[in-house]
Design an enzyme around this catalytic site. Sequence first.
Site, PDB file in Angstrom:
ATOM      1  N   ASP A  45      35.385  29.997  57.171  1.00 23.91           N
ATOM      2  CA  ASP A  45      35.233  28.578  56.860  1.00 23.91           C
ATOM      3  C   ASP A  45      36.069  27.782  57.870  1.00 23.91           C
ATOM      4  O   ASP A  45      36.937  28.334  58.558  1.00 23.91           O
ATOM      5  CB  ASP A  45      35.730  28.332  55.433  1.00 23.91           C
ATOM      6  CG  ASP A  45      35.760  26.866  55.048  1.00 23.91           C
ATOM      7  OD1 ASP A  45      34.725  26.200  55.182  1.00 23.91           O
ATOM      8  OD2 ASP A  45      36.837  26.387  54.633  1.00 23.91           O
ATOM      9  N   ASP A  87      37.178  23.679  57.563  1.00 24.65           N
ATOM     10  CA  ASP A  87      38.122  22.691  57.016  1.00 24.65           C
ATOM     11  C   ASP A  87      39.028  23.319  55.965  1.00 24.65           C
ATOM     12  O   ASP A  87      38.568  23.877  54.967  1.00 24.65           O
ATOM     13  CB  ASP A  87      37.361  21.512  56.402  1.00 24.65           C
ATOM     14  CG  ASP A  87      36.632  20.687  57.451  1.00 24.65           C
ATOM     15  OD1 ASP A  87      36.814  20.969  58.651  1.00 24.65           O
ATOM     16  OD2 ASP A  87      35.886  19.767  57.073  1.00 24.65           O
ATOM     17  N   ASP A  98      38.907  28.789  51.754  1.00 25.22           N
ATOM     18  CA  ASP A  98      39.973  28.186  50.941  1.00 25.22           C
ATOM     19  C   ASP A  98      39.493  27.561  49.651  1.00 25.22           C
ATOM     20  O   ASP A  98      40.307  27.171  48.824  1.00 25.22           O
ATOM     21  CB  ASP A  98      40.714  27.116  51.760  1.00 25.22           C
ATOM     22  CG  ASP A  98      39.886  25.847  51.918  1.00 25.22           C
ATOM     23  OD1 ASP A  98      38.724  25.938  52.377  1.00 25.22           O
ATOM     24  OD2 ASP A  98      40.389  24.757  51.578  1.00 25.22           O
TER      25      ASP A  98
END
Length: 281
Positions: free
Chosen positions: A20, A22, A224
């Site tokens: 991922d 961001d 996250d």
Amino acid sequence: MNAQTPHQPTTTPPLVIMTDLDGTLLDHDTYSYAPAIPVMERLKKAGIPLMLNTSKTAAELMSLRNELENSDPYVVENGSALYLPADFLAENSAQNSGDHVHILGAVRSEILTLIQKIRVEEKFLFTGFADMEVAEVIEYTGLSESAARRAMTREFSEPLIWQDSAHQLRKFEALIANHGLRLLRGGRFVHVIGACDKGKCLQWFRNWFASADQRVPRFVALGDSQNDVAMLKTADIAVIVRSSHHEPPDLEQQSAVIITDETGPQGWATALTQILDDEQI
């Protein structure tokens, strides 16, 4: 876009890293990836692909991939489509110009036709990117003008600012599900996408390597937030990168799970360094 089935890379790497962006590879607030640079160089030297798997559009990824000097496959718009750059593929497919694109989700024009129709019929209150001017996207996202324009070039999804009740959102979700679409709840937006997710893309790549009758590499996934869970569950090694903005997502699975102590790209770098050391790569 190349519609033919792509050939596999000439050599199979021992690991594939899928990440991922961001809050994971990129700092949540500054978008910096500086702490991760040494690890990315180590991956490149070892011939280990670093596949970006993000909610961003292909246009948004172009400049970042250039910065990172990343020529590996990548996934856009929350698992909706995956891109295989020509220089990643075997030599005998190098004459194919540009990226091979494989769509797992829905085309945006079909999404817009449906959601605009049911908005009128059911009187739902929401504002999508298709309803916004550039200035409004900047206001909602905090992006620069050029970055906002790139974010608006969506091909396989539609982000919505939901302005109705939670009950209406559940009703909206059920209605679009009847048409093969799903709702993905993000931080600022809810995204309408096809029947796809970040995990299905990881599995597609695993099958792609397997179809060459070669040893399938082990997949390491890093994320996250909740919309990374499908990718993390599908991976052989899952790394939950701690966030300074929310709790780690719930992940019930049997494969190895690492939760970093540090946040963002520093946590990303520390976890991958440990994995590469353990694998003696």
